[in-house]
Write a protein that holds these residues in place. Structure first.
Motif, PDB file in Angstrom:
ATOM      1  N   ILE A  43       0.707  -0.847   0.029  1.00 50.49           N
ATOM      2  CA  ILE A  43       0.087   0.040  -0.058  1.00 50.49           C
ATOM      3  C   ILE A  43       0.755   1.301   0.078  1.00 50.49           C
ATOM      4  CG2 ILE A  43      -1.741   1.182   1.246  1.00 50.49           C
ATOM      5  CD1 ILE A  43      -2.834  -1.416   2.474  1.00 50.49           C
ATOM      6  N   ASN A  44       1.658   1.117   0.945  1.00 46.75           N
ATOM      7  CA  ASN A  44       2.705   2.527   0.979  1.00 46.75           C
ATOM      8  C   ASN A  44       3.544   2.586  -0.180  1.00 46.75           C
ATOM      9  OD1 ASN A  44       1.516   3.071   3.717  1.00 46.75           O
ATOM     10  ND2 ASN A  44       3.032   2.139   4.618  1.00 46.75           N
ATOM     11  N   ARG A  45       4.024   1.478  -0.910  1.00 51.02           N
ATOM     12  CA  ARG A  45       4.991   1.642  -1.786  1.00 51.02           C
ATOM     13  C   ARG A  45       4.228   2.138  -3.126  1.00 51.02           C
ATOM     14  NH1 ARG A  45       6.295  -3.214  -1.876  1.00 51.02           N
ATOM     15  NH2 ARG A  45       5.082  -3.956  -3.601  1.00 51.02           N
ATOM     16  N   ARG A  46       3.293   1.459  -3.295  1.00 52.43           N
ATOM     17  CA  ARG A  46       2.575   1.943  -4.620  1.00 52.43           C
ATOM     18  C   ARG A  46       1.983   3.552  -4.350  1.00 52.43           C
ATOM     19  NH1 ARG A  46       0.663  -1.787  -8.349  1.00 52.43           N
ATOM     20  NH2 ARG A  46       1.387  -3.617  -8.034  1.00 52.43           N
ATOM     21  N   TYR A  47       1.555   3.539  -3.387  1.00 53.02           N
ATOM     22  CA  TYR A  47       0.937   5.085  -3.120  1.00 53.02           C
ATOM     23  C   TYR A  47       2.349   6.289  -3.361  1.00 53.02           C
ATOM     24  CZ  TYR A  47      -1.413   9.448  -2.097  1.00 53.02           C
ATOM     25  OH  TYR A  47      -1.811  10.569  -1.988  1.00 53.02           O
ATOM     26  N   SER A  48       3.332   5.548  -2.891  1.00 51.95           N
ATOM     27  CA  SER A  48       4.685   6.554  -2.694  1.00 51.95           C
ATOM     28  C   SER A  48       5.084   6.612  -4.220  1.00 51.95           C
ATOM     29  CB  SER A  48       5.693   6.032  -1.915  1.00 51.95           C
ATOM     30  OG  SER A  48       6.645   6.855  -1.977  1.00 51.95           O
ATOM     31  N   ASP A  49       4.948   5.568  -4.911  1.00 53.91           N
ATOM     32  CA  ASP A  49       5.421   5.706  -6.143  1.00 53.91           C
ATOM     33  C   ASP A  49       4.558   6.512  -6.921  1.00 53.91           C
ATOM     34  OD1 ASP A  49       7.537   4.019  -5.689  1.00 53.91           O
ATOM     35  OD2 ASP A  49       6.495   2.376  -6.537  1.00 53.91           O
ATOM     36  N   TYR A  50       3.284   6.349  -6.917  1.00 54.13           N
ATOM     37  CA  TYR A  50       2.284   7.351  -7.328  1.00 54.13           C
ATOM     38  C   TYR A  50       2.564   8.968  -7.125  1.00 54.13           C
ATOM     39  CZ  TYR A  50      -2.088  10.204  -7.612  1.00 54.13           C
ATOM     40  OH  TYR A  50      -3.039  11.259  -7.526  1.00 54.13           O
ATOM     41  N   TYR A  51       2.741   9.133  -6.059  1.00 53.95           N
ATOM     42  CA  TYR A  51       2.551  10.520  -5.456  1.00 53.95           C
ATOM     43  C   TYR A  51       4.248  11.248  -6.034  1.00 53.95           C
ATOM     44  CZ  TYR A  51       2.260  14.425  -2.379  1.00 53.95           C
ATOM     45  OH  TYR A  51       2.130  15.867  -1.907  1.00 53.95           O
ATOM     46  N   ARG A  52       4.998  10.306  -6.070  1.00 52.01           N
ATOM     47  CA  ARG A  52       6.312  11.248  -6.799  1.00 52.01           C
ATOM     48  C   ARG A  52       6.154  11.364  -7.899  1.00 52.01           C
ATOM     49  NH1 ARG A  52       8.835   6.738  -3.972  1.00 52.01           N
ATOM     50  NH2 ARG A  52       9.987   7.281  -1.893  1.00 52.01           N
ATOM     51  N   LYS A  53       5.554  10.643  -8.728  1.00 56.62           N
ATOM     52  CA  LYS A  53       5.395  10.656 -10.301  1.00 56.62           C
ATOM     53  C   LYS A  53       4.455  11.682 -10.310  1.00 56.62           C
ATOM     54  CE  LYS A  53       4.313   8.366 -14.578  1.00 56.62           C
ATOM     55  NZ  LYS A  53       4.136   7.097 -15.117  1.00 56.62           N
ATOM     56  N   LYS A  54       3.167  11.533  -9.849  1.00 53.36           N
ATOM     57  CA  LYS A  54       2.224  12.620  -9.984  1.00 53.36           C
ATOM     58  C   LYS A  54       2.461  14.242  -9.598  1.00 53.36           C
ATOM     59  CE  LYS A  54      -2.176  14.133 -10.236  1.00 53.36           C
ATOM     60  NZ  LYS A  54      -2.869  14.172 -11.763  1.00 53.36           N
ATOM     61  N   HIS A  55       3.198  14.370  -8.543  1.00 51.05           N
ATOM     62  CA  HIS A  55       3.501  15.381  -7.992  1.00 51.05           C
ATOM     63  C   HIS A  55       4.975  16.103  -8.281  1.00 51.05           C
ATOM     64  CE1 HIS A  55      -0.543  15.857  -6.406  1.00 51.05           C
ATOM     65  NE2 HIS A  55      -0.371  14.840  -6.160  1.00 51.05           N
ATOM     66  N   ASN A  56       5.631  15.081  -9.005  1.00 47.42           N
ATOM     67  CA  ASN A  56       7.316  15.496  -9.293  1.00 47.42           C
ATOM     68  C   ASN A  56       7.879  15.883  -7.897  1.00 47.42           C
ATOM     69  OD1 ASN A  56       9.523  16.126 -10.885  1.00 47.42           O
ATOM     70  ND2 ASN A  56       9.095  18.196 -11.143  1.00 47.42           N
ATOM     71  N   TYR A  57       7.856  14.699  -6.981  1.00 42.89           N
ATOM     72  CA  TYR A  57       8.541  14.844  -5.745  1.00 42.89           C
ATOM     73  C   TYR A  57       9.422  14.036  -5.689  1.00 42.89           C
ATOM     74  CZ  TYR A  57       8.252  14.829  -0.710  1.00 42.89           C
ATOM     75  OH  TYR A  57       8.801  15.007   0.903  1.00 42.89           O
ATOM     76  N   THR A  58      10.512  14.423  -4.940  1.00 37.83           N
ATOM     77  CA  THR A  58      11.718  13.527  -4.686  1.00 37.83           C
ATOM     78  C   THR A  58      11.866  13.642  -3.112  1.00 37.83           C
ATOM     79  OG1 THR A  58      12.976  14.581  -6.596  1.00 37.83           O
ATOM     80  CG2 THR A  58      14.253  13.527  -4.884  1.00 37.83           C
ATOM     81  N   GLY A  59      12.201  12.217  -2.572  1.00 35.51           N
ATOM     82  CA  GLY A  59      12.439  11.973  -1.237  1.00 35.51           C
ATOM     83  C   GLY A  59      11.244  11.020  -0.887  1.00 35.51           C
ATOM     84  N   GLN A  60      11.260  10.794   0.496  1.00 31.59           N
ATOM     85  CA  GLN A  60      10.178   9.803   1.192  1.00 31.59           C
ATOM     86  C   GLN A  60       9.261  10.809   1.422  1.00 31.59           C
ATOM     87  OE1 GLN A  60      12.557   8.422   4.397  1.00 31.59           O
ATOM     88  NE2 GLN A  60      11.205   9.585   5.864  1.00 31.59           N
ATOM     89  N   ILE A  61       7.881  10.112   1.236  1.00 30.03           N
ATOM     90  CA  ILE A  61       6.732  10.925   1.491  1.00 30.03           C
ATOM     91  C   ILE A  61       6.145  10.611   3.039  1.00 30.03           C
ATOM     92  CG2 ILE A  61       6.046  11.046  -0.789  1.00 30.03           C
ATOM     93  CD1 ILE A  61       3.508   9.268  -0.126  1.00 30.03           C
ATOM     94  N   TYR A  62       6.523   9.523   3.461  1.00 30.91           N
ATOM     95  CA  TYR A  62       6.071   8.907   4.976  1.00 30.91           C
ATOM     96  C   TYR A  62       7.058   9.470   6.108  1.00 30.91           C
ATOM     97  CZ  TYR A  62       3.123   6.457   1.979  1.00 30.91           C
ATOM     98  OH  TYR A  62       1.744   5.955   0.983  1.00 30.91           O
ATOM     99  N   GLU A  63       6.546   9.672   7.150  1.00 29.02           N
ATOM    100  CA  GLU A  63       7.429   9.978   8.256  1.00 29.02           C
ATOM    101  C   GLU A  63       7.425   8.518   8.912  1.00 29.02           C
ATOM    102  OE1 GLU A  63       6.658  13.079  11.358  1.00 29.02           O
ATOM    103  OE2 GLU A  63       5.736  11.376  12.363  1.00 29.02           O
ATOM    104  N   ASN A  64       8.874   8.016   9.074  1.00 28.64           N
ATOM    105  CA  ASN A  64       9.008   6.766   9.661  1.00 28.64           C
ATOM    106  C   ASN A  64       8.313   5.598   9.365  1.00 28.64           C
ATOM    107  OD1 ASN A  64      11.240   7.920  10.909  1.00 28.64           O
ATOM    108  ND2 ASN A  64       9.594   8.753  12.567  1.00 28.64           N
ATOM    109  N   ARG A  65       7.987   4.563   9.881  1.00 28.02           N
ATOM    110  CA  ARG A  65       7.051   3.339   9.817  1.00 28.02           C
ATOM    111  C   ARG A  65       5.508   3.744  10.126  1.00 28.02           C
ATOM    112  NH1 ARG A  65       8.569  -2.263  12.162  1.00 28.02           N
ATOM    113  NH2 ARG A  65       9.155  -0.909  14.023  1.00 28.02           N
ATOM    114  N   TYR A  66       4.561   3.049  10.096  1.00 23.39           N
ATOM    115  CA  TYR A  66       3.460   3.266  10.468  1.00 23.39           C
ATOM    116  C   TYR A  66       3.466   3.118  12.068  1.00 23.39           C
ATOM    117  CZ  TYR A  66       2.902  -1.679  10.112  1.00 23.39           C
ATOM    118  OH  TYR A  66       3.050  -3.059  10.202  1.00 23.39           O
ATOM    119  N   TYR A  67       2.237   3.633  12.384  1.00 20.77           N
ATOM    120  CA  TYR A  67       1.794   3.454  13.885  1.00 20.77           C
ATOM    121  C   TYR A  67       1.013   2.265  13.974  1.00 20.77           C
ATOM    122  CZ  TYR A  67      -0.891   4.139  18.069  1.00 20.77           C
ATOM    123  OH  TYR A  67      -1.501   4.122  19.494  1.00 20.77           O
TER     124      TYR A  67
END
Length: 199
Positions: free
Chosen positions: A84-108
């Motif tokens: 879930i996190n990997r696929r959304y992160s890949d989408y977000y980076r591509k969609k918003h031309n974002y570099t770096g990690q989008i999440y803070e640490n691991r999930y709670y």
């Protein structure tokens, strides 16, 4: 810090467990910038559900974090959350031309072990849009990115992973065990967190 203390603690999980999950944006930045992002996130949830069936009893997607009350009977939480996190992160980076990690640490994650706890945590999740410094909506049913409107309007969810039957069945005392009664319970809940700071 020793090598041993740097080893990540194994997540508590068992097939019948109910867990409160939070995924937050890095530095509390936005990870959802509108309806299109939310739709893509739900599409990813459906995709992962087809592979690893799970149940979500309450959810709320905010601009910079996500809440779930879920059960993952087939695979451990890590194996569920990773795609879930990997696929959304890949989408977000591509969609918003974002570099770096989008999440803070691991999930709670925190296991909820009794019926009243499930009611309280789910209410806490649903109340997120009115618990912000400036409430995002006047009434919880007006917030479109949570499971609350399904309960309030007694609507069937379009997503197979959403279970709307359990929480109403847990209503205490002489209260009706209906979606509308559960929705009223959420509104009346005092909003105190289960030892979780989200703002």
């Amino acid at each position: 810090m020793s090598e041993l203390t740097m080893v990540r603690r194994k997540r508590n999980w068992h097939p019948n467990g109910f867990f409160h999950i939070i995924m937050r944006g890095n530095n509390r930045q936005n990870i959802f910038n509108g309806e299109k992002d939310v739709k893509e996130y739900k599409r990813i949830l459906n995709f992962v559900y087809d592979k690893y069936p799970f149940e979500i009893f309450a959810f709320c997607i905010m601009s910079n974090h996500v809440h779930f009350l879920l059960r993952s009977p087939i695979v451990p939480l890590g194996k569920l959350m990773a795609p879930i996190n990997r696929r959304y992160s890949d989408y977000y980076r591509k969609k918003h031309n974002y570099t770096g990690q989008i999440y803070e640490n691991r999930y709670y994650s925190k296991e909820i072990i009794d019926p009243i706890g499930l009611l309280k945590v789910s209410s806490y999740i649903h109340r997120n849009p009115i618990q912000t410094k400036v409430p995002m909506v006047k009434s919880l049913e007006h917030y479109p990115y949570s499971s609350y409107p399904y309960y309030f309007h007694n609507m069937k969810s379009p997503h197979s992973f959403v279970n709307l039957e359990l929480l109403p069945s847990l209503m205490p005392g002489g209260r009706e065990k209906t979606p509308q009664a559960y929705a009223k319970y959420c509104v009346e809940y005092d909003g105190k967190s289960e030892n979780v700071e989200i703002q």
